[in-house]
Design a protein around this motif. Structure first.
Motif, PDB file in Angstrom:
ATOM      1  N   VAL A 119       0.830  -1.196   0.000  1.00 29.08           N
ATOM      2  CA  VAL A 119       0.000   0.000   0.000  1.00 29.08           C
ATOM      3  C   VAL A 119       0.869   1.253   0.000  1.00 29.08           C
ATOM      4  O   VAL A 119       0.502   2.288  -0.569  1.00 29.08           O
ATOM      5  N   CYS A 120       2.048   1.156   0.613  1.00 30.82           N
ATOM      6  CA  CYS A 120       2.935   2.321   0.680  1.00 30.82           C
ATOM      7  C   CYS A 120       3.509   2.695  -0.688  1.00 30.82           C
ATOM      8  O   CYS A 120       3.989   3.825  -0.870  1.00 30.82           O
ATOM      9  N   LEU A 121       3.512   1.766  -1.628  1.00 31.67           N
ATOM     10  CA  LEU A 121       4.025   2.083  -2.959  1.00 31.67           C
ATOM     11  C   LEU A 121       3.043   2.978  -3.701  1.00 31.67           C
ATOM     12  O   LEU A 121       1.821   2.779  -3.615  1.00 31.67           O
TER      13      LEU A 121
ATOM     14  N   ALA B  40       5.108  11.105  -7.731  1.00 38.55           N
ATOM     15  CA  ALA B  40       5.173  10.902  -6.289  1.00 38.55           C
ATOM     16  C   ALA B  40       5.886   9.603  -5.980  1.00 38.55           C
ATOM     17  O   ALA B  40       5.292   8.607  -5.614  1.00 38.55           O
ATOM     18  N   SER B  41       7.170   9.562  -6.223  1.00 36.86           N
ATOM     19  CA  SER B  41       7.970   8.361  -5.949  1.00 36.86           C
ATOM     20  C   SER B  41       8.272   8.272  -4.463  1.00 36.86           C
ATOM     21  O   SER B  41       8.202   9.242  -3.726  1.00 36.86           O
ATOM     22  N   THR B  42       8.644   7.079  -4.068  1.00 37.34           N
ATOM     23  CA  THR B  42       8.939   6.872  -2.655  1.00 37.34           C
ATOM     24  C   THR B  42      10.142   7.678  -2.209  1.00 37.34           C
ATOM     25  O   THR B  42      10.177   8.248  -1.122  1.00 37.34           O
ATOM     26  N   GLU B  43      11.166   7.752  -3.086  1.00 41.56           N
ATOM     27  CA  GLU B  43      12.371   8.480  -2.693  1.00 41.56           C
ATOM     28  C   GLU B  43      12.086   9.970  -2.581  1.00 41.56           C
ATOM     29  O   GLU B  43      12.597  10.647  -1.698  1.00 41.56           O
ATOM     30  N   SER B  44      11.259  10.490  -3.449  1.00 39.69           N
ATOM     31  CA  SER B  44      10.958  11.915  -3.358  1.00 39.69           C
ATOM     32  C   SER B  44      10.186  12.233  -2.091  1.00 39.69           C
ATOM     33  O   SER B  44      10.264  13.325  -1.551  1.00 39.69           O
ATOM     34  N   LEU B  45       9.432  11.242  -1.600  1.00 35.78           N
ATOM     35  CA  LEU B  45       8.696  11.471  -0.362  1.00 35.78           C
ATOM     36  C   LEU B  45       9.617  11.574   0.836  1.00 35.78           C
ATOM     37  O   LEU B  45       9.272  12.153   1.853  1.00 35.78           O
TER      38      LEU B  45
ATOM     39  N   GLN C 288      11.553 -12.709   3.639  1.00 30.84           N
ATOM     40  CA  GLN C 288      10.717 -12.799   2.447  1.00 30.84           C
ATOM     41  C   GLN C 288      11.105 -11.721   1.428  1.00 30.84           C
ATOM     42  O   GLN C 288      11.035 -11.955   0.224  1.00 30.84           O
ATOM     43  N   GLY C 289      11.488 -10.557   1.937  1.00 28.53           N
ATOM     44  CA  GLY C 289      11.863  -9.456   1.066  1.00 28.53           C
ATOM     45  C   GLY C 289      10.673  -8.641   0.603  1.00 28.53           C
ATOM     46  O   GLY C 289       9.516  -9.088   0.675  1.00 28.53           O
ATOM     47  N   TYR C 290      10.953  -7.419   0.174  1.00 27.91           N
ATOM     48  CA  TYR C 290       9.925  -6.556  -0.378  1.00 27.91           C
ATOM     49  C   TYR C 290      10.614  -5.588  -1.342  1.00 27.91           C
ATOM     50  O   TYR C 290      11.859  -5.560  -1.424  1.00 27.91           O
ATOM     51  N   PRO C 291       9.870  -4.813  -2.112  1.00 33.10           N
ATOM     52  CA  PRO C 291      10.499  -3.975  -3.139  1.00 33.10           C
ATOM     53  C   PRO C 291      11.587  -3.070  -2.560  1.00 33.10           C
ATOM     54  O   PRO C 291      11.428  -2.474  -1.494  1.00 33.10           O
ATOM     55  N   GLN C 292      12.684  -2.991  -3.338  1.00 34.44           N
ATOM     56  CA  GLN C 292      13.827  -2.191  -2.891  1.00 34.44           C
ATOM     57  C   GLN C 292      13.450  -0.710  -2.776  1.00 34.44           C
ATOM     58  O   GLN C 292      14.026   0.023  -1.971  1.00 34.44           O
ATOM     59  N   ALA C 293      12.479  -0.271  -3.522  1.00 33.22           N
ATOM     60  CA  ALA C 293      12.069   1.127  -3.472  1.00 33.22           C
ATOM     61  C   ALA C 293      11.489   1.515  -2.121  1.00 33.22           C
ATOM     62  O   ALA C 293      11.419   2.705  -1.781  1.00 33.22           O
ATOM     63  N   LEU C 294      11.063   0.527  -1.320  1.00 29.90           N
ATOM     64  CA  LEU C 294      10.488   0.824  -0.014  1.00 29.90           C
ATOM     65  C   LEU C 294      11.531   0.906   1.089  1.00 29.90           C
ATOM     66  O   LEU C 294      11.204   1.299   2.216  1.00 29.90           O
ATOM     67  N   LEU C 295      12.766   0.524   0.812  1.00 30.22           N
ATOM     68  CA  LEU C 295      13.776   0.525   1.870  1.00 30.22           C
ATOM     69  C   LEU C 295      14.001   1.905   2.466  1.00 30.22           C
ATOM     70  O   LEU C 295      14.112   2.023   3.692  1.00 30.22           O
TER      71      LEU C 295
ATOM     72  N   GLN D  70      21.389  -4.250   0.328  1.00 33.58           N
ATOM     73  CA  GLN D  70      20.686  -2.983   0.131  1.00 33.58           C
ATOM     74  C   GLN D  70      20.077  -2.477   1.455  1.00 33.58           C
ATOM     75  O   GLN D  70      20.146  -1.292   1.780  1.00 33.58           O
ATOM     76  N   LEU D  71      19.477  -3.394   2.237  1.00 25.53           N
ATOM     77  CA  LEU D  71      18.921  -3.019   3.533  1.00 25.53           C
ATOM     78  C   LEU D  71      20.020  -2.508   4.463  1.00 25.53           C
ATOM     79  O   LEU D  71      19.863  -1.502   5.162  1.00 25.53           O
ATOM     80  N   LEU D  72      21.162  -3.209   4.452  1.00 22.97           N
ATOM     81  CA  LEU D  72      22.264  -2.822   5.326  1.00 22.97           C
ATOM     82  C   LEU D  72      22.797  -1.433   4.969  1.00 22.97           C
ATOM     83  O   LEU D  72      23.175  -0.653   5.856  1.00 22.97           O
TER      84      LEU D  72
END
Length: 1212
Positions: free
Chosen positions: A939-941, A951-956, A1022-1029, A1063-1065
């Motif tokens: 939902v956050c994407l 309205a990209s995640t990084e711009s937010l 499980q992992g999730y999209p890298q854009a949400l990190l 990427q998370l690290l």
């Protein structure tokens, strides 16, 4: 002091006249009485008065006229003519001489050598010599008293014993004390007179001539007295002297008695004074003797109680003496007891049925005006026998038994008398010694059983003696003798020692003759419940009896149903709650679930039916939409809370007893979920919170049961929200609401919703009005508010309406959360489901909490509604855990028992291990939680429309952090372009909604990760999209726990998990630059170096292309890693260059440039950094599209180098 029995003492009339200087009364005295007062009267007439008034002048004339006819006045006048100053000097010299001589009788300065006896010398002496003789003798006695160290002696003195000269000696003594007060303090003189014969007579005359010294003399005598006055001759003489003083001044007798108790001296004097002075109206109240002795033995002063108890014990050790104060007291008490006995009472009791007549029978009944006296006497004898150790005589025992077995009238005082009599029989069973007395007691107990109901109805009391009889019978049957002793002491109001062995006779009578166990249980069920039972009703009630019978399992043993009685009593309760109610419910639940014996597993009580429970909650405030007051008028809040406690405790005990029940092949019925849905649990607990003082421990017990069985009703944020709803500010807002304000109906609210958006102002007014109401008053509007929520998802609805609705929903959540959640979930379903009329139930949502997220997609971009959805999701996740735990507990033991039975005789059939069921449950819960987290992250994407608007995640996150590390220059340009587009008005609105939803979701995920860190581990595995990190790392504070399992994630064989871990690290190192992050980053660089040597050509490209930009973040967070990162980058470039060397393209200049940048990075950037960057960017744009993977990786390595160097220079 029998030696002064023939002498005339000063009368109380004469003393009062002297005390008030009443000349008229003095003139009325006889000559013998007046003779005793002459020393004071003569001094009064001769000495210059301080009162110069005319009245005193007249009184003085009358006194002179009164004295003129008395011959003895002349001798007293002669005594007053002596030089007392010289006499005092000689007396002091003699005292000093005797002190030096050690008190021996040597030469005397006051008296020269006596030629005759002291009496003859006194007779033939002049006034001065008489004074010297008396003073010398008195000083000798006083000195001997001071040297005696408290040991009593009787001084033989011829001067004080001669009856012929007693009056003259008394005159001399009074004149000496009056003229020489410093030499002869009156208290010391009084103490010395106790050691001579006729001392009490002399003392009374001395005090009568100085009446103002009465209290001083009495206090001194008491303070110097013995603790036990009847133990010694001195104590008895002192007591007799004080009694004579009080006879002379009876108005001060009670004050003197109070001094005795205060000093804890002369106990016999206190009793004697009580016996001497009796009020005229003794028949109308409890006698002073009973009141006084009861106050000493039953008071709160332990010192006084011990002191008087010792007086009783010591007095019994001596032979019976008529002169003993103790025996006088016992005789008086016995007379008072006999005086109130029914006239025809005797040990022989007729064997007819007249006993069943009214207890007010003149033949054997106790008169109503005597009941209070009889109760006081019984308590006094209990105190005397139990505390003071009095051993009653046969006569006292006989009369006491007659009193105890008499029948009082049916009044509250009569009920109290019967209870006291019964407890005294239990405490002192030795009073019943003969068969006739035992028969009398049995018949009296039978009368008690028959008359109990009549007494309770006629007297109008809730606590009658019938309950005490039942309770004692139950204690005897269960052999709880210590409980009987405690009951007796509590009823009598005193702690007395009772040996359990002394109850054996009463136990036999109760258990075999009067109350068999079957009779007890059958009688207990017929006892009426206590109306409006509360803690204000004291005494022993039916509930005490039922509780003991439940504990002893008497009802189930004899197959007597007690369910209806308990239900009726629970319905007849009010605040403050009675302390026995909660133990009663616990014992009742235990008797339902646990059989009385293993041999008879069906011997259990029946539970309260569901219909009976529903009747209690019918029209309750949190259960129905209207008629909120009706339920409380029929059933109090106390009843509803007790029934709620019963249900929750029953369910908890049922789960805890599944193993035992399975072993006995019993499965008691559990209350249905439909019943639980109709009980306003949260509303009742909220009401209980405001009544904690009156509910005792019920509120805390309910909270404990809720936390175990309904954790979704104990959310922390709910408690915080309740403070906001019920705190000071809401109270002030409610006070602002006028009493005559317009009240909106549900239909008006529904119409306002239907006419949106044109009706927005009216709807806003209605919602603002509702926000001022208490949460309980919002319940009728709950359905209208929830069913119209979907209408607010349309465009054009003001944000204020959404926020106000959220506020109202949270207020309703404090009183009816479960029903509200179900209504809200059904209202927010997608339109397709609404058309199919699919309605979810509470059970559906507990089985599958993810139904909450299957709502209309527009909710995910409506922050006020998303807050509601997340609140429900969190609650249902907790409810699902509790539901599965209970389900597993309910079925596991019975299934295992059935498997055991079914597998008997079947060889080789393995049993299913219990751990498998638990693991399956945990796996289901983990999958459920992780699915909810993954859906929320999705939902956050931004959706496709938001992506088109930029309205990209990084711009937010650009306000929190700078641009993501390691991005290529074209990505940076793209982000700037999107930021420019985001400055437009429509995009700003979308940006705000998405950002707010992300914040709400991150808050929930933070709570979930704290509550169970395993969820965080599972989701990241499980992992999730890298854009949400960037969002998760910055928005979830508890995500730093991922540092604990990133090494384990790096060790996974799947390449995508390793990439996600690095990427998370990289984001964690930037957010949390901790020593632990540094060590994990070193490990990650080492793992990348290892994988470089083992990965194939294709996997190498797939791994390093997304992970190389992460090295920039490592270097930014931890500069000490520059060397390791540079070495890794050169190694990657060399490997890729060697693989590409076989191809036609020449990339040696690139390798050389990388080597040069490794050795001298600052110079390389300073000399041509900008040119290299432009060249690199141009080549990336022009050539990388058609290059092979190795070449692309080489250029990515170069771009990483340049980003590291530029970030370093930027920081400098």
């Amino acid at each position: 002091m029998a030696d002064s029995s023939g002498l005339q003492f000063v009368s109380s009339f004469a003393f009062e006249a002297m005390q008030k200087v009443d000349v008229v009364r003095l003139a009325a005295l006889s000559d013998p009485e007046l003779r005793l007062l002459l020393p004071c009267l003569v001094r009064m007439a001769l000495c210059a008065p301080a009162d110069q008034s005319q009245t005193w002048a007249q009184d003085k004339k009358l006194i002179l006229r009164l004295l003129s006819g008395v011959e003895a006045v002349n001798s007293i006048v002669a005594l007053l003519s002596v030089d007392f100053h010289a006499l005092e000097q000689d007396a002091r010299k003699e005292q000093q001489l005797r002190h030096k001589a050690g008190g021996s009788n040597g030469e005397s300065i006051l008296v020269s050598q006596l030629q005759h006896g002291l009496t003859l010398e006194f007779e033939h002496s002049d006034p001065l010599r008489r004074l010297r003789l008396a003073l010398s003798e008195l000083l000798v006695i006083m000195n001997k008293v001071s040297d005696s160290n408290g040991e009593f002696f009787l001084k033989s003195s011829e001067l004080f014993e001669s009856s012929v000269y007693l009056e003259e000696v008394a005159d001399v003594l009074c004149i000496l004390q009056a003229e020489l007060p410093s030499l002869l303090p009156i208290v010391d003189v009084a103490e010395a007179l106790l050691h001579v014969r006729n001392g009490d007579w002399f003392l009374c005359l001395l005090v009568a001539n100085v009446p103002d010294s009465f209290n001083e003399v009495c206090r001194g005598l008491i303070k110097n007295g013995e603790r036990q006055d009847e133990e010694s001759v001195g104590g008895r003489r002192r007591t007799e002297a004080l009694r004579q003083l009080c006879q002379m001044n009876p108005s001060q007798a009670l004050n003197i008695r109070a001094m005795v108790v205060e000093e804890c001296h002369l106990p016999g004097l206190g009793v004697a004074l009580t016996l001497d002075f009796k009020p005229d109206a003794a028949d109308d109240a409890v006698s002073p003797l009973v009141s006084y002795v009861s106050g000493l033995l039953l008071g709160t002063n332990h010192k006084v109680r011990t002191w008087f108890g010792m007086f009783i014990r010591n007095g019994q050790q001596r032979k019976r003496e008529s002169s003993s104060v103790l025996w006088q007291m016992r005789r008086q008490l016995l007379l008072e007891l006999v005086a109130i006995l029914p006239r025809s009472r005797s040990t022989h009791v007729p064997n007819n049925r007249d006993m069943e007549e009214s207890s007010s029978s003149e033949c054997s009944g106790l008169r109503e005006e005597h009941v209070v006296k009889a109760s006081a006497l019984l308590r006094l004898y209990c105190a005397l026998m139990g505390i003071a150790g009095l051993r009653p005589t046969d006569e006292e025992s006989e009369q006491l038994l007659q009193l105890m077995t008499s029948r009082p009238p049916a009044t509250p005082a009569g009920v109290r008398f019967v209870s006291l009599s019964f407890c005294k029989l239990l405490a002192f069973s030795t009073l019943v010694s003969t068969p006739e007395q035992e028969q009398l007691m049995v018949m009296w107990l039978s009368w008690m059983i028959k008359e109990e109901e009549y007494f309770e109805s006629a007297a109008g009391v809730s606590a009658s003696f019938g309950e005490m009889l039942l309770l004692v019978a139950m204690y005897f049957h269960s052999n709880q003798l210590s409980s009987i002793i405690e009951l007796v002491c509590s009823t009598l109001g005193m702690k007395i020692p009772i040996k359990p062995s002394s109850l054996s006779k009463m136990k036999t009578i109760f258990t075999q003759e009067i109350f068999t166990e079957q009779v007890v249980t059958a009688h207990a069920v017929r006892v009426a419940v206590t109306n409006s039972l509360s803690a204000n009703i004291t005494g022993f009630l039916p509930i005490h009896c039922i509780y003991q019978l439940l504990r002893s399992r008497a009802f189930t043993k004899h197959k007597v149903s007690i369910k209806d009685w308990i239900y009726r009593q629970l319905c007849e309760t009010t605040t403050p709650i009675h302390t026995q109610l909660i133990p009663l419910i616990d014992a009742y639940i235990n008797s339902i679930l646990t059989p009385a014996s293993k041999a008879n597993p069906e011997a259990t009580n029946q539970p309260i039916t569901e219909q009976e429970i529903l009747n209690v909650f019918q029209n309750s405030a949190g259960q129905s939409d209207g008629g909120r007051g009706a339920g409380r008028t029929r059933y109090s809040i106390t009843t509803q809370l007790l029934i709620l406690y019963y249900i929750l405790s029953y369910e908890e005990n049922l789960l805890a007893s599944t193993k035992q029940l399975a072993a006995m092949q019993r499965k008691p019925k559990s209350y249905s979920a439909a019943l639980m849905d109709q009980i306003p649990i949260k509303y009742l607990v909220t009401q209980a919170q405001g009544l904690q003082q009156e509910l005792g421990g019920l509120h805390s017990s309910l909270l404990r049961l809720l936390a175990t069985n309904y954790p979704h009703l104990c959310l922390v944020e709910d408690w915080v929200c309740e403070e906001e709803v019920t705190g000071t500010l809401p109270l002030l807002r409610k006070m602002m609401l006028p009493s005559n304000t317009c009240r909106y109906t549900q239909s008006q609210l529904h119409q306002a919703f239907q006419k949106l958006p044109s009706s927005s102002p009216r709807l806003m007014r209605i919602l603002e009005h509702l926000s001022l109401l208490p949460p309980a008053d919002l319940i009728p509007y709950a359905e209208a508010l929830t069913t119209s929520m979907a209408l607010l998802l349309e465009t054009g609805v003001p944000r204020r309406i959404l926020q106000t609705l959220n506020k109202l929903w949270m207020a309703l959540n404090t009183v009816m959360p479960r029903r509200l959640w179900v209504m809200t979930v059904n209202a927010l379903q997608p339109s397709a489901k609404l058309l199919r009329q699919q309605r979810y139930t509470q059970n559906d949502l507990m089985v599958d909490p993810l139904i909450v997220l299957r709502c209309d997609q527009r909710v995910f971009r409506c922050p006020p509604f998303m807050d509601i959805v997340l609140h429900m999701l969190n609650g249902y996740l907790l409810a699902s855990k509790a539901y599965l735990h209970c389900h597993l507990k309910e079925t596991a033991d019975f299934d295992r028992q059935n498997q055991t039975v079914s597998s008997l005789g079947v060889p080789g059939q393995p049993d299913t291990p219990e751990v498998t069921r638990e693991e399956l449950k945990n796996a289901l819960l983990a999958a459920q939680d992780s699915a909810a987290v993954q859906i929320l992250l999705e939902v956050c994407l931004p959706n496709s429309e938001e992506q088109q608007l930029g309205a990209s995640t990084e711009s937010l996150l650009k306000s929190i952090r700078g641009p993501a590390p390691g991005k290529c220059k074209d990505e940076a340009l793209g982000s700037r372009a999107s930021a420019n587009r985001a400055s437009e008005e429509p995009e700003a609105s979308l940006f705000s909604d998405l950002r707010e939803v992300q914040c709400l979701i991150c808050c929930l995920l933070h709570q979930m990760f704290i509550a169970d860190p395993n969820i965080a581990k599972l989701v990241h595995f499980q992992g999730y999209p890298q854009a949400l990190l960037p969002l998760t790392v910055a928005g979830i504070p508890s995500i730093h726990i991922c540092l604990d399992f990133i090494p384990e994630l790096l060790a996974q064989p799947q390449l995508e998990k390793q990439i996600f871990a690095i990427q998370l690290l990289s984001h964690l190192c930037t957010q949390y630059a901790l020593p632990k992050s540094l060590s994990v980053a070193r490990l990650a660089i080492s793992v990348m170096g290892t994988l470089l040597t083992v990965l194939t050509h294709a996997k190498r490209f797939a791994f390093f292309m997304p992970t190389l930009p992460c090295l920039v973040a490592f270097c930014q967070a931890f500069p000490p890693l520059y060397d390791d990162v540079t070495a890794l980058l050169v190694q990657i470039g060399q490997v890729c260059a060697s693989d590409a060397a076989t191809k036609a393209r020449d990339i040696d200049p690139l390798i050389a440039r990388l080597q040069y940048m490794k050795e001298k990075p600052p110079e390389a950037v300073a000399s041509g950094g900008s040119t290299t960057t432009i060249t690199s960017a141009q080549r990336t744009a022009e050539e990388l599209g058609g290059s092979d993977p190795d070449v692309q990786l080489c250029y990515c390595v170069e771009a990483t180098f340049m980003d590291i160097i530029s970030s370093t220079l930027h920081r400098l």
